[in-house]
Write a protein that holds these residues in place. Sequence first.
Motif, PDB file in Angstrom:
ATOM      1  N   UNK A 378     -78.654 -68.298  59.861  1.00  4.91           N
ATOM      2  CA  UNK A 378     -78.883 -68.415  58.413  1.00  4.91           C
ATOM      3  C   UNK A 378     -77.712 -67.930  57.566  1.00  4.91           C
ATOM      4  N   UNK A 379     -77.000 -66.922  58.060  1.00  4.17           N
ATOM      5  CA  UNK A 379     -75.924 -66.312  57.269  1.00  4.17           C
ATOM      6  C   UNK A 379     -74.660 -66.183  58.105  1.00  4.17           C
ATOM      7  N   UNK A 380     -73.516 -66.329  57.430  1.00  2.00           N
ATOM      8  CA  UNK A 380     -72.240 -66.044  58.061  1.00  2.00           C
ATOM      9  C   UNK A 380     -71.525 -65.041  57.168  1.00  2.00           C
ATOM     10  N   UNK A 381     -71.403 -63.817  57.678  1.00  2.00           N
ATOM     11  CA  UNK A 381     -70.749 -62.775  56.886  1.00  2.00           C
ATOM     12  C   UNK A 381     -69.330 -62.569  57.394  1.00  2.00           C
ATOM     13  N   UNK A 382     -68.443 -62.130  56.506  1.00  2.00           N
ATOM     14  CA  UNK A 382     -67.114 -61.707  56.939  1.00  2.00           C
ATOM     15  C   UNK A 382     -66.629 -60.575  56.050  1.00  2.00           C
ATOM     16  N   UNK A 383     -65.661 -59.824  56.596  1.00  2.00           N
ATOM     17  CA  UNK A 383     -65.135 -58.671  55.866  1.00  2.00           C
ATOM     18  C   UNK A 383     -64.165 -59.167  54.799  1.00  2.00           C
ATOM     19  N   UNK A 384     -64.333 -58.687  53.599  1.00  2.00           N
ATOM     20  CA  UNK A 384     -63.419 -59.030  52.507  1.00  2.00           C
ATOM     21  C   UNK A 384     -62.005 -58.609  52.885  1.00  2.00           C
ATOM     22  N   UNK A 385     -61.047 -59.428  52.506  1.00  2.00           N
ATOM     23  CA  UNK A 385     -59.649 -59.121  52.783  1.00  2.00           C
ATOM     24  C   UNK A 385     -59.323 -57.728  52.248  1.00  2.00           C
TER      25      UNK A 385
END
Length: 715
Positions: A378-385
Amino acid sequence: MIVRRRWAAAATAAILVSGVLSQPVSGAAAPAAPRPTVTLASGETAVVRVQLRDQAQLDQLVARGADLANRPRGADGRVLADLVLTGAQLAELTAQGATALQIVQRAGDGARNFADSLRAAEARTKAGLRAPAAGQRTADASAAATDTLQFLQAYWWTSGGQTFVQTEVATTATDDPDVEITVSWRTADGRTGSFPLFRFEDSGEYQYHYALPQPVPAKPVQVTATSSLGGVTRPVTPTVWPNAAPPPLPEGYQKDFIDAYLTPVDIQARIKRLARQYRDLVDVIDLPYRTQGYRRTAVAYLGDPAASAIVVESVRFGDQKMNGVQVRSVDPGRASRPLGVSYRDRVLTVSLATDAAGAVTSTTDQVVAAINGRFGDRFQAFVEDGSAGLPMPVAGPARLDDGLQGTEVPTKPWTVQALRIGVHRDGSKIGVLAYSQEHAREWATPLVTLEFAERMLANSRTDAATRELLEQVDIFVIPTVNPDGANYSFHDYNFQRKNLVNHCTGTSRDPRNRNSWGVDLNRNYTVGSYFDGYVGGSGNCLSGTYSGTSELSEAESRNVIALAREHSNIRFAMNVHSYGGYFMWPPGAYKADGRVTLPRPSIDESKLFLDSARRIVGAIAQERGTVTWPSQTGPVADVLYSAAGNSADELYYELGIFAWDFEVGNDRWNAATGQWEGVGFQPPFDEAHGESQEYAGGLVEMVRVARDYAAAQDG
Ligand SMILES: [Zn+2]
């Protein structure tokens, strides 16, 4: 349009132009007025015509993914480019030695000109109108000539009451960057003047010396070029350009079916009306590949992007019930808790880990891994640059949103449509294809193709010559190839060029990049492509000329090819772009190493391309005197650019179709300043309307060209 040159990035049309190049010419009017100062607020975005410090500055811009609105032209070490810039970017460029020459179009101009066009249409309806140099340098006569000069082109024409001359001259001193060439002209009544030419290289190779069209007081009867090395050409009599005119319009010929800019929704309605109104002459073809639609995934920052944050994005699109979903991170309020994630009642909750003392210990990376591990469907998260490894803050709830501003735009996948127009729509007659708006922001281009379509239909009932054309030719028109991008251009970001499909991965998906996503459809085809090593496409998903994940990765480009393949009677095609005033044909791409182009057309085909071009350029000029310059009419490799994987090359080399590219929106001559001025992608409606009228006339002439070609084949 399609253009890209040795600097591999984005670009559309080409253009040479500049104030810098237009030198005062003796004998001509127009004293140069002081140039108004060009200013742009730091947060404002605009298309700006800039004289760059040098080629290196352009290369640097391109390497950073600059959005070139138009094809840069180099001259005498100076480079002119139309760039989409913020005020801050312009200030930075200026500090590095660039000079801003003209604000071609401000971001806000799009919305204002659109609104103006609607008001104008309303007013017309209410009024009961139908809706729908350096100075002359003399060669040192005492020195023996060490180079030989040759005119490649010498043309003159009159436009808007002003006569112009344009020349290209080649010197045999190809390796001498310092050779200076001056052209002298003379009129029948003995007036004389001169102007300098500028050395033009492409991909490191000397091409010729040229100048922008120069104003002259009357028809020039003789030109002579001299070089600083002593070379002198024979005197040459310039020929009139384009020296072809269409048949005069018959009494009662109907035109002007364009009252306002048209969104994709408007275009759909127009197609439907035409099909109903001219049932006996029209089929509507639903192209096979539906687009993504005007949709995006929903996304939110969790945390402070300036300090520590992650980005949470929905897998499905925002309109698929993901807009409004909330995400938050909480302190569990108890010691020694593990990191946990739950999703309930449209709220994604991250319960942060704590240590024995009850302090929160989770990092951004751990939270991202937890979300993707537990709810990756449902979700794809990533760390902010810039937030990698930082403590994850307690934050939210933040609402996921797709960010799209258009409220009355259908979100469903879009069916791109073509009009098929003719008496015999069975493949027995020669076919022509006109398609427009591969690039979303080129708002004037569907006005051209729709005006063309309706002219053919309306006049078929009243004009025998039009009726005869529809007896002989099978016409296909795709008014908007890229409706999703066009919707985004109208409602969200008017300088959008590409489609709406986001192939970026990782931090490139940061929503701050939302106006840079998408695929450049006119770099997504298979012939001479970026993937084949040709110049003018990009593998960077944020570049203006991003070529996609593979050849024909996009539904929009597959549609164009599917239509052409399905209808093998199509022998002529026009790919309509804006802006700059160009008329080009293959080859349209080369490899950087050695500047090796795609194969040249045969002598016979080259002659057909040029003869037809003169007819079509002549027809364009019939409307309001706009003359497409000879220097901007020709094979793309000669007017000089490389657009890896463009559609015209695909149609020509794969399917044997004579495929051209229009760049509508020619530069306008400003007699007061003595400058050629760019018109932009979304000019005030009067200008866009003028473009639609003149280039529709060009398309009608293309139909005549096709008819004559078919007749010659039969004969
Ligand atoms: Zn374009």
